[in-house]
Design a protein around this motif. Structure first.
Motif, PDB file in Angstrom:
ATOM      1  N   GLN A 146      -8.584-122.048 -32.682  1.00  0.00           N
ATOM      2  CA  GLN A 146      -8.757-120.604 -32.577  1.00  0.00           C
ATOM      3  C   GLN A 146      -7.409-119.897 -32.540  1.00  0.00           C
ATOM      4  O   GLN A 146      -7.252-118.809 -33.097  1.00  0.00           O
ATOM      5  CB  GLN A 146      -9.571-120.296 -31.317  1.00  0.00           C
ATOM      6  CG  GLN A 146      -9.827-118.820 -31.140  1.00  0.00           C
ATOM      7  CD  GLN A 146     -10.646-118.537 -29.901  1.00  0.00           C
ATOM      8  OE1 GLN A 146     -11.737-119.061 -29.723  1.00  0.00           O
ATOM      9  NE2 GLN A 146     -10.116-117.713 -29.034  1.00  0.00           N
TER      10      GLN A 146
ATOM     11  N   GLY B 216      -7.282-117.657 -35.501  1.00  0.00           N
ATOM     12  CA  GLY B 216      -7.736-116.377 -34.977  1.00  0.00           C
ATOM     13  C   GLY B 216      -9.180-116.397 -34.540  1.00  0.00           C
ATOM     14  O   GLY B 216      -9.890-117.389 -34.710  1.00  0.00           O
ATOM     15  N   LEU B 217      -9.610-115.262 -34.012  1.00  0.00           N
ATOM     16  CA  LEU B 217     -10.978-115.182 -33.498  1.00  0.00           C
ATOM     17  C   LEU B 217     -12.016-115.250 -34.619  1.00  0.00           C
ATOM     18  O   LEU B 217     -13.204-115.272 -34.355  1.00  0.00           O
ATOM     19  CB  LEU B 217     -11.166-113.888 -32.702  1.00  0.00           C
ATOM     20  CG  LEU B 217     -10.595-113.926 -31.287  1.00  0.00           C
ATOM     21  CD1 LEU B 217     -10.687-112.556 -30.647  1.00  0.00           C
ATOM     22  CD2 LEU B 217     -11.347-114.931 -30.434  1.00  0.00           C
TER      23      LEU B 217
ATOM     24  N   THR C 119     -14.767-117.746 -34.336  1.00  0.00           N
ATOM     25  CA  THR C 119     -15.947-117.570 -33.488  1.00  0.00           C
ATOM     26  C   THR C 119     -17.052-116.928 -34.318  1.00  0.00           C
ATOM     27  O   THR C 119     -16.842-116.565 -35.480  1.00  0.00           O
ATOM     28  CB  THR C 119     -15.625-116.650 -32.310  1.00  0.00           C
ATOM     29  OG1 THR C 119     -15.311-115.360 -32.833  1.00  0.00           O
ATOM     30  CG2 THR C 119     -14.460-117.159 -31.510  1.00  0.00           C
TER      31      THR C 119
ATOM     32  N   LEU D 219     -18.266-114.092 -33.611  1.00  0.00           N
ATOM     33  CA  LEU D 219     -18.239-112.653 -33.326  1.00  0.00           C
ATOM     34  C   LEU D 219     -18.080-111.860 -34.609  1.00  0.00           C
ATOM     35  O   LEU D 219     -17.554-112.355 -35.603  1.00  0.00           O
ATOM     36  CB  LEU D 219     -17.082-112.341 -32.374  1.00  0.00           C
ATOM     37  CG  LEU D 219     -17.192-113.022 -31.016  1.00  0.00           C
ATOM     38  CD1 LEU D 219     -15.896-112.882 -30.249  1.00  0.00           C
ATOM     39  CD2 LEU D 219     -18.339-112.425 -30.234  1.00  0.00           C
TER      40      LEU D 219
ATOM     41  N   PHE E  30     -18.861-107.493 -30.730  1.00  0.00           N
ATOM     42  CA  PHE E  30     -17.446-107.793 -30.523  1.00  0.00           C
ATOM     43  C   PHE E  30     -17.216-108.718 -29.337  1.00  0.00           C
ATOM     44  O   PHE E  30     -16.151-109.293 -29.195  1.00  0.00           O
ATOM     45  CB  PHE E  30     -16.660-106.502 -30.338  1.00  0.00           C
ATOM     46  CG  PHE E  30     -16.545-105.698 -31.602  1.00  0.00           C
ATOM     47  CD1 PHE E  30     -15.543-105.969 -32.518  1.00  0.00           C
ATOM     48  CD2 PHE E  30     -17.440-104.685 -31.884  1.00  0.00           C
ATOM     49  CE1 PHE E  30     -15.432-105.239 -33.682  1.00  0.00           C
ATOM     50  CE2 PHE E  30     -17.334-103.957 -33.048  1.00  0.00           C
ATOM     51  CZ  PHE E  30     -16.334-104.226 -33.949  1.00  0.00           C
ATOM     52  N   TRP E  31     -18.199-108.791 -28.452  1.00  0.00           N
ATOM     53  CA  TRP E  31     -18.070-109.692 -27.312  1.00  0.00           C
ATOM     54  C   TRP E  31     -19.219-110.689 -27.349  1.00  0.00           C
ATOM     55  O   TRP E  31     -20.349-110.332 -27.660  1.00  0.00           O
ATOM     56  CB  TRP E  31     -18.131-108.927 -25.990  1.00  0.00           C
ATOM     57  CG  TRP E  31     -16.875-108.205 -25.653  1.00  0.00           C
ATOM     58  CD1 TRP E  31     -15.657-108.355 -26.236  1.00  0.00           C
ATOM     59  CD2 TRP E  31     -16.715-107.202 -24.641  1.00  0.00           C
ATOM     60  NE1 TRP E  31     -14.744-107.515 -25.656  1.00  0.00           N
ATOM     61  CE2 TRP E  31     -15.365-106.795 -24.672  1.00  0.00           C
ATOM     62  CE3 TRP E  31     -17.563-106.613 -23.703  1.00  0.00           C
ATOM     63  CZ2 TRP E  31     -14.855-105.838 -23.806  1.00  0.00           C
ATOM     64  CZ3 TRP E  31     -17.055-105.661 -22.843  1.00  0.00           C
ATOM     65  CH2 TRP E  31     -15.711-105.281 -22.901  1.00  0.00           C
TER      66      TRP E  31
ATOM     67  N   ASP F 243     -10.812-114.936 -24.916  1.00  0.00           N
ATOM     68  CA  ASP F 243     -11.442-113.866 -25.680  1.00  0.00           C
ATOM     69  C   ASP F 243     -10.423-112.923 -26.308  1.00  0.00           C
ATOM     70  O   ASP F 243     -10.761-112.170 -27.210  1.00  0.00           O
ATOM     71  CB  ASP F 243     -12.367-113.090 -24.742  1.00  0.00           C
ATOM     72  CG  ASP F 243     -13.178-112.060 -25.478  1.00  0.00           C
ATOM     73  OD1 ASP F 243     -14.040-112.475 -26.266  1.00  0.00           O
ATOM     74  OD2 ASP F 243     -12.944-110.852 -25.293  1.00  0.00           O
ATOM     75  N   LEU F 244      -9.187-112.947 -25.835  1.00  0.00           N
ATOM     76  CA  LEU F 244      -8.209-111.988 -26.346  1.00  0.00           C
ATOM     77  C   LEU F 244      -7.820-112.320 -27.786  1.00  0.00           C
ATOM     78  O   LEU F 244      -7.637-113.484 -28.134  1.00  0.00           O
ATOM     79  CB  LEU F 244      -6.947-111.998 -25.484  1.00  0.00           C
ATOM     80  CG  LEU F 244      -7.058-111.396 -24.083  1.00  0.00           C
ATOM     81  CD1 LEU F 244      -5.681-111.327 -23.457  1.00  0.00           C
ATOM     82  CD2 LEU F 244      -7.674-110.019 -24.134  1.00  0.00           C
ATOM     83  N   GLY F 245      -7.673-111.275 -28.587  1.00  0.00           N
ATOM     84  CA  GLY F 245      -7.199-111.467 -29.948  1.00  0.00           C
ATOM     85  C   GLY F 245      -5.734-111.845 -29.955  1.00  0.00           C
ATOM     86  O   GLY F 245      -5.254-112.548 -30.833  1.00  0.00           O
ATOM     87  N   ARG F 246      -5.007-111.345 -28.974  1.00  0.00           N
ATOM     88  CA  ARG F 246      -3.577-111.618 -28.891  1.00  0.00           C
ATOM     89  C   ARG F 246      -3.238-112.104 -27.490  1.00  0.00           C
ATOM     90  O   ARG F 246      -2.633-111.369 -26.703  1.00  0.00           O
ATOM     91  CB  ARG F 246      -2.773-110.339 -29.192  1.00  0.00           C
ATOM     92  CG  ARG F 246      -3.003-109.751 -30.559  1.00  0.00           C
ATOM     93  CD  ARG F 246      -2.516-110.656 -31.662  1.00  0.00           C
ATOM     94  NE  ARG F 246      -1.127-111.004 -31.491  1.00  0.00           N
ATOM     95  CZ  ARG F 246      -0.252-111.019 -32.485  1.00  0.00           C
ATOM     96  NH1 ARG F 246      -0.622-110.697 -33.707  1.00  0.00           N
ATOM     97  NH2 ARG F 246       0.986-111.367 -32.262  1.00  0.00           N
TER      98      ARG F 246
END
Ligand code: SF4
Lengths: 455, 221
Positions: A43, A47-48, A51, A53, A58-59, A116-119
């Motif tokens: 991941q 990146g996300l 997932t 999502l 978004f969550w 869960d954070l993108g960054r």
């Protein structure tokens, strides 16, 4: 050095002896964690997008896990603090196990946010540019406070036992000496320790309640349908205590078996916690019913979309499983005296944990799938990455707990001893103050007796 | 911004203009399937009424640049905020990717970079140099072509005059063949957008939420 008592040998031996079973468990957990680490690496690199999502969901299950684990953390500190303040004598063998759950699970909860954070590399921006209008920042603040307070609250009652370990266990002596802070058990030290524990027990209750209230506000402060609800604060707190007790019961049952502590964790302890669990199940049902009935009766179109997606729509299987797991099945089990046996309470607790995880999921996802603006409806299927990381989160918690149980006595030795030596006569005395005194009618009680309860 | 729905033909020229102007990755079938298309300007089909009197309406929706934006309050790091010009801006290098603002927007107007943006072939060499390419893991949305405002301001300053109506228009308005989009300064009472303030055809999206959108729609009934 005096001969170790039976109490000490019962509780210290499991720390010093390592069985093959223990290594097997640790090995399995490490395998799961390794898979999760691989998924996380995946991941981080891709990146996300790895997932399930999307827009508008978004969550997903990271946030579900976050809410769930923070909920579990209410097992410990809150329950043990309340029982301590109520002077419930049966608390003695379970407080430490409960407090350890709290501290350890908080790390897992916070870790899920990081997943869960993108960054995640910029996570520290929360400290560099804090916006105190954001409920997420309230979360950061309250969870840090809670972690500090509950760590202190776990540590303080550990001190006398650490000193005992320092004197009794040859291995890791430097470690225990360092942590025991030179405890010798003088009356002065004992007095101050008692004061400190009482202060922390009082402090920790409002902090614990704030934490889950603030978690709920992350949702409730937005205007999204079925998130924007005034009862979310108490609803989340009730759910948290509910799942917390369930987690505690399971932990007790496992430790009882693994460490052969049948003499300490008796059926009565499970019975009493089962009654608490029953009460919380009813509270949970009350809140859920109130929440859903209000939405239904209000009949607001945007909210109804979310409502029906849970009751009859794509999320109905989850919803009705949740109702069954949180209420329909456990309540009859817990209501019957026979059901409150150890296997009965454990089954009910496992169901409650499943149900409460689903509850968190059902709060996060269906609202996002049905946003206010007419939309090509979204759907959300978690991917293997999310599954592996979730499994890893559970494994990580179990690993932490195993390590804790190998480093420290899982039952507070000094508290049990205090219970045997002081608790019994004190309780008899206290009981007497509850009842009318023998003697001439209308005779006033001396003040010391009246307030003796509070010491 | 004023969008006249009675003039809009649903041709989606605004979307295309927006994609190229603002360096958004072009959607491909995979992105569609996964629901991860980035479209700062989107034309949303809305069904109205019930059978047999069904009507389909097309609704172009950019970020509404709310006067009271629910999205900026919840950002933990001030990566989205309302700037002094009244536009709701994003700071890409500060965003931590928590997606809270996205979830707080009742118009679902924000987008997330699930993966690093990609362009096919030579397209990657044709970026608009005035707009930064967003990295993976941050949130983005319509900026009302804020870079054009900066250019207009600089031009006006060079010429030693105040900013005038028409100095600055966003790409979607420029591209709209039906001239359904109008743009101007809401604080200037003489501007074209202010003139629509009392238009009986005027309505706001989800006005009841109290976000005070700066995008106004015009439509007969
Ligand atoms: S429309 Fe959404 S993204 Fe735009 S300002 Fe309003 S809340 Fe924020």
């Amino acid at each position: 050095m005096s001969q170790p008592s039976r109490l000490e040998s019962d509780l210290i031996t499991p720390i010093t002896r390592f069985s093959p079973g223990f290594f097997a468990v640790i090995g399995c957990l490490l395998v799961v964690i390794a898979v999760a680490a691989y998924a996380w690496l995946h991941q981080l690199v891709f990146g996300l997008g790895m997932t399930g999502l999307n827009r508008p969901v978004f969550w997903g299950i990271y946030i579900t896990n976050f809410v769930f684990f923070i909920g579990i953390s209410h097992a410990g500190t809150l329950i043990s603090a309340i029982l301590r303040l109520c002077r419930a004598e049966w608390r003695r063998p379970i407080t430490r196990m409960a407090e350890a759950i709290t501290v350890l699970v908080l790390f897992i909860g916070a870790g899920n946010i990081l997943m869960d954070l993108g960054r995640p590399d910029r996570a520290l921006n929360v400290l560099l540019h804090p916006n105190f209008r954001s409920p997420l920042l309230w979360d950061v603040t309250s969870i840090t406070t809670y972690l500090t307070a509950s760590t202190l609250y776990l540590y303080l009652p550990l001190i006398p036992d650490l000193a005992l370990l320092r004197d009794r266990v040859p291995k890791r002596r430097w470690f225990y000496r360092l942590l025991a802070l030179g405890w010798t058990g003088t009356p002065r030290q004992q007095h101050w320790l008692e004061v400190a524990i009482s202060i922390m027990a009082v402090l920790v209750i409002p902090i614990a309640i704030t934490v889950h209230t603030v978690v709920s506000w992350v949702f409730a402060m937005t205007v999204q349908p079925m998130w924007h609800s005034t009862i979310f604060g108490p609803y989340f707190v009730v759910g948290a205590i509910f799942s917390g007790i369930a987690a505690l019961i399971i932990a007790m049952a496992v430790i009882r078996k693994a460490y052969r502590l049948e003499a300490y964790l008796k059926p009565i302890h499970f019975n009493n916690l089962a009654v608490l669990l029953l009460v919380m199940a009813c509270c949970w049902f009350y809140f859920t019913f109130a929440e859903y009935l209000t939405t239904f009766y209000g009949n607001e179109p945007d909210e109804m979309q979310v409502f029906w997606s849970k009751i009859t729509g794509p999320y109905a299987p989850y919803f009705w499983t949740m109702v069954a797991c949180c209420f329909v099945v456990p309540v009859p089990i817990l209501a019957l005296r026979k059901g409150r046996s150890i296997p009965g309470t454990v089954i009910a607790s496992v169901l409650v944990l499943i149900g409460m995880w689903l509850e968190r999921f059902l709060i996060v996802v269906p609202s996002l799938i049905n946003p206010r603006l007419p939309y090509r409806g979204g759907i959300y299927h978690p991917t293997w990455v999310e599954g592996a990381i979730t499994a890893g989160a559970f494994a990580m918690f179990l690993l932490f707990y195993c390590i804790f149980a190998k480093l420290f006595p899982v039952i507070a030795i000094w508290e049990i001893r205090e219970g045997q030596e002081r608790g019994i006569p004190e309780t008899v005395e206290r009981l007497k103050t509850y009842l009318p005194t023998e003697g001439p009618a209308g005779a006033a009680q001396p003040a010391t007796e009246r307030w003796g309860v509070w010491r | 911004m004023v969008i006249d729905l009675d003039k809009c033909t649903g041709c989606q020229a605004c979307m295309v203009a927006c994609w190229t102007e603002n360096n958004q990755p072009l959607p491909d079938p995979t992105m569609h399937r996964e629901g991860r298309v980035i479209e700062w300007m989107k034309v949303l089909p809305v069904q109205e009424g019930e059978y047999p009197a069904v009507r389909q309406r097309l609704l172009p929706i950019p970020c509404q640049h709310c006067e009271d934006p629910p999205c900026t309050a919840v950002c933990p790091v001030f990566a989205t905020y309302k700037n002094p010009e009244g536009l709701v801006a994003q700071i890409y290098p500060r965003c931590i990717g928590c997606r809270y603002c996205v979830n707080a927007c009742p118009y679902t107007c924000k987008f997330f970079n699930w993966s690093a943006p990609q362009w096919p072939g030579q397209m990657a060499a044709m970026h608009n140099p005035d707009v930064s390419v967003r990295p993976r893991g941050v949130t983005e949305k319509c900026s009302f072509c804020h870079h054009r405002l900066q250019q207009a301001k600089e031009r006006a300053a060079r010429e030693g005059r105040p900013l005038r109506e028409g100095d600055y228009v966003p790409a979607c308005m420029q591209a709209c063949p039906a001239q359904a989009i109008r743009f101007g300064d809401l604080e200037d009472p003489k501007s074209a957008v202010s003139a629509e303030r009392h238009n009986p055809r005027r309505f706001l999206l989800q006005e009841e939420l109290g976000t005070k959108p700066k995008v106004t729609y015009l439509s007969e009934a």
